[in-house]
Design an enzyme around this catalytic site. Structure first.
Site, PDB file in Angstrom:
ATOM      1  N   GLN A 155       0.802  -1.238   0.000  1.00 49.84           N
ATOM      2  CA  GLN A 155       0.000   0.000   0.000  1.00 49.84           C
ATOM      3  C   GLN A 155       0.837   1.291   0.000  1.00 49.84           C
ATOM      4  OE1 GLN A 155      -3.808   0.177   2.343  1.00 49.84           O
ATOM      5  NE2 GLN A 155      -2.689   1.719   3.477  1.00 49.84           N
ATOM      6  N   GLU A 197      -2.893   9.378  -1.209  1.00 51.79           N
ATOM      7  CA  GLU A 197      -2.253  10.215  -0.189  1.00 51.79           C
ATOM      8  C   GLU A 197      -1.123  11.064  -0.752  1.00 51.79           C
ATOM      9  OE1 GLU A 197      -1.044   7.417   2.762  1.00 51.79           O
ATOM     10  OE2 GLU A 197      -3.077   7.135   3.502  1.00 51.79           O
ATOM     11  N   ASP A 233       4.025   0.525   4.700  1.00 49.81           N
ATOM     12  CA  ASP A 233       2.767   0.011   5.229  1.00 49.81           C
ATOM     13  C   ASP A 233       2.347  -1.116   4.289  1.00 49.81           C
ATOM     14  OD1 ASP A 233       0.337  -0.650   6.209  1.00 49.81           O
ATOM     15  OD2 ASP A 233      -0.564   1.341   6.054  1.00 49.81           O
ATOM     16  N   GLU A 278       4.688  -1.510   8.911  1.00 48.88           N
ATOM     17  CA  GLU A 278       3.320  -1.484   9.451  1.00 48.88           C
ATOM     18  C   GLU A 278       2.493  -2.638   8.868  1.00 48.88           C
ATOM     19  OE1 GLU A 278       1.499   2.415   8.905  1.00 48.88           O
ATOM     20  OE2 GLU A 278      -0.513   1.548   8.926  1.00 48.88           O
ATOM     21  N   ASP A 304      -1.481  -1.488  12.877  1.00 45.81           N
ATOM     22  CA  ASP A 304      -2.520  -0.511  12.495  1.00 45.81           C
ATOM     23  C   ASP A 304      -3.848  -1.267  12.491  1.00 45.81           C
ATOM     24  OD1 ASP A 304      -4.195   1.372  11.376  1.00 45.81           O
ATOM     25  OD2 ASP A 304      -3.366   1.235   9.365  1.00 45.81           O
ATOM     26  N   LYS A 329      -5.151   6.307  15.357  1.00 46.07           N
ATOM     27  CA  LYS A 329      -6.071   7.027  14.466  1.00 46.07           C
ATOM     28  C   LYS A 329      -7.337   7.218  15.288  1.00 46.07           C
ATOM     29  CE  LYS A 329      -4.679   4.803  10.087  1.00 46.07           C
ATOM     30  NZ  LYS A 329      -4.880   3.557   9.304  1.00 46.07           N
ATOM     31  N   ARG A 358      -5.862   9.559   7.757  1.00 43.58           N
ATOM     32  CA  ARG A 358      -6.528   8.523   6.972  1.00 43.58           C
ATOM     33  C   ARG A 358      -6.321   8.857   5.499  1.00 43.58           C
ATOM     34  NH1 ARG A 358      -9.351   4.738  10.121  1.00 43.58           N
ATOM     35  NH2 ARG A 358      -8.691   3.523   8.300  1.00 43.58           N
ATOM     36  N   SER A 359      -6.586   7.878   4.634  1.00 40.61           N
ATOM     37  CA  SER A 359      -6.379   8.153   3.206  1.00 40.61           C
ATOM     38  C   SER A 359      -7.399   9.167   2.686  1.00 40.61           C
ATOM     39  CB  SER A 359      -6.400   6.862   2.399  1.00 40.61           C
ATOM     40  OG  SER A 359      -7.519   6.078   2.737  1.00 40.61           O
ATOM     41  N   LYS A 380       2.262  10.409  10.949  1.00 41.11           N
ATOM     42  CA  LYS A 380       2.144   9.879   9.589  1.00 41.11           C
ATOM     43  C   LYS A 380       1.053  10.673   8.872  1.00 41.11           C
ATOM     44  CE  LYS A 380       1.173   5.541   7.172  1.00 41.11           C
ATOM     45  NZ  LYS A 380       0.232   4.416   7.187  1.00 41.11           N
TER      46      LYS A 380
HETATM   47  C1  2PG Z   1      -3.310   3.215   6.658  1.00 40.91           C
HETATM   48  C2  2PG Z   1      -4.080   4.440   6.244  1.00 40.91           C
HETATM   49  C3  2PG Z   1      -3.349   5.718   6.197  1.00 40.91           C
HETATM   50  P1  2PG Z   1      -6.480   4.144   5.351  1.00 40.91           P
HETATM   51  O1  2PG Z   1      -3.608   2.091   6.250  1.00 40.91           O
HETATM   52  O2  2PG Z   1      -2.418   3.324   7.482  1.00 40.91           O
HETATM   53  O3  2PG Z   1      -2.167   5.670   5.472  1.00 40.91           O
HETATM   54  O4  2PG Z   1      -4.891   4.205   5.155  1.00 40.91           O
HETATM   55  O5  2PG Z   1      -6.893   5.459   5.918  1.00 40.91           O
HETATM   56  O6  2PG Z   1      -7.010   3.887   3.980  1.00 40.91           O
HETATM   57  O7  2PG Z   1      -6.763   3.023   6.310  1.00 40.91           O
HETATM   58 MG    MG Z   2      -2.029   1.160   7.704  1.00 39.91          MG
END
Ligand code: 2PG
Ligand code: MG
Length: 410
Positions: A155, A197, A233, A278, A304, A329, A358-359, A380
């Site tokens: 990702q 992102e 990640d 991650e 995460d 988060k 978040r993305s 991040k």
């Molecule tokens: C992640 C996030 C942020 P998402 O996986 O860490 O980079 O992505 O918000 O899509 O979960």
């Molecule tokens: Mg992540």
């Protein structure tokens, strides 16, 4: 001390163009806290539910029908605001009111409280008297759930300015690597696009993506592991196929058993001297994460989707030694109160915190304050894109503040 005198919600859009909710909380008719909720694309199984029935409009309706219950409360009384929201919700996972509503109301209340006491938000959120800047960690190359077909399965390839002594230098260094990578990619795949992102999204395999990222660092004269370090990640739950019990790398065309996945990840951490890894295995593989954590004590082996900012799940990860770092988060947890409890547990157990965007983001910047207040080692938040730069610019503004000195120790 100031009392909440009005609350108003509205439907807006996030950086992906999806609907979300924004909430205004005003104290003493004067002090406005305004917060717009972000949202993820790779979402952990055990995260708070963003909106009831997936509809931001349903969260707004709940707020409109219940806002009276919050009027008159002290805007700084995070616990009480949280308790009222939990009662309104009546579920374990915020599916009644939406985690996004809990996110927006609790952070907006604290922002309003900060303004009422003429403080910065990070001061209102913490009783410490000195703070250190977290290292900015940013996406330079995206794939997986954040980018289209042909891009890497992994990702995010991330840059961290590990040698920087100031926040100004740290931000500048990440921007330089992002730009240098663009130059290199223009030669490899001139048709590349952007991920969610702000990372480049070229049609490259996983390994090639890491190689060009390393090349960008080296061509600026940096040594990996010194001035800058790479992170990844893996977001491995995206690849995990429950039926096959294998990680399926569709774009690259191979599959990994659980054992092969550990070797695959270990090889990448070694070869590219990753400071940060991650979700290297899927969200329920606590034992495989333990193996990686004991193998790589000098890297941030980070949860995460594994820990989803949930203190009970983090307690399990601590017991099993499944990670030495964890993402924070707020919207995974729901309310800011939940997230601060998670941060407290992490800090008491030497789990290094990474406060994260978040993305799908808004242009708000409260998470820069949350990163400072929770003693996060890393923030991040991406490298470019208005909604990402907003968080970095807030750190730069805060460098004028004399309570914050120097960079965190990772
Ligand atoms: C992640 C996030 C942020 P998402 O996986 O860490 O980079 O992505 O918000 O899509 O979960
Ligand atoms: Mg992540």
């Amino acid at each position: 001390m100031a009392k909440i005198t009005s609350i108003k919600g509205r439907i807006l859009y996030n950086s992906r163009g999806s609907k979300t909710i924004e909430v205004d909380v005003t104290s003493d008719r004067n002090f406005l806290g305004r917060v717009c909720a972000p949202s993820g694309a790779s979402v952990g199984k055990h995260e708070a539910v963003s909106f009831p029935n997936g509809r931001p409009e349903d969260s707004l309706r709940v707020l409109n029908e219940n806002s009276e219950k919050l009027i008159g409360l002290e805007s700084s009384d995070l616990r009480q605001i949280h308790d009222v929201l939990k009662k309104m919700d009546g579920t374990q996972n915020y599916s009644g009111i939406g985690g996004s509503l809990a996110f927006a109301v609790t952070i907006a209340s604290m922002e309003s409280a900060a303004k009422a006491s003429d403080q910065q938000l990070f001061q209102t959120l913490s009783s410490e008297s000195l703070f250190k800047f977290p290292f900015p960690l940013g996406n330079i190359l995206g794939g997986g759930a954040h980018a289209g077909p042909g891009t890497p399965d992994i990702q995010e390839v991330l840059i961290c300015p590990t040698g920087s002594k100031t926040i100004e230098d740290a931000v500048k260094t990440n921007l330089a690597v992002h730009k240098e990578l663009q130059k290199i990619l223009l030669k490899e795949d001139p048709d590349f696009t952007n991920g969610d992102e702000g990372g480049w999204a070229p049609k490259l395999k996983n390994r090639e993506a890491l190689e060009v990222s390393a090349k960008a660092c080296e061509s600026l004269g940096f040594t990996l592991g010194k001035e800058v370090s790479l992170g990844v990640d893996f977001a491995s739950s995206t690849q995990w196929n429950e039926e096959k019990q294998k990680y399926v790398y569709e774009r690259a065309g191979f599959e990994n058993t659980a054992e092969e996945q550990i070797d695959f990840v270990a090889d990448i951490i070694d070869k590219f001297k990753l400071i940060y890894a991650e979700d290297a295995v899927h969200e329920e593989a606590f034992d495989d994460m333990s193996e990686l954590t004991s193998k790589f004590p000098n890297s941030l082996v980070t949860g995460d989707d594994l820990t989803v900012t949930n203190k009970n799940i983090l307690a399990k990860a601590i017991e099993k030694k499944s990670c030495n770092a964890a993402i924070l988060k707020v919207n995974q947890a729901g309310s800011l109160f939940d997230a601060l409890e998670f941060a407290d547990l992490a800090n008491r157990n030497n789990i290094r915190l990474i406060t994260s965007h978040r993305s799908g983001e808004s242009t708000d910047s409260q998470i820069s304050h949350i990163g400072l207040a929770t003693k996060s080692k890393i923030l991040k938040v991406g490298v470019v894109g208005g909604e990402r730069v907003a968080k970095l610019n807030e750190l730069l503004r805060l460098s004028e503040h004399d309570l914050i000195c120097g960079m965190a120790e990772i």
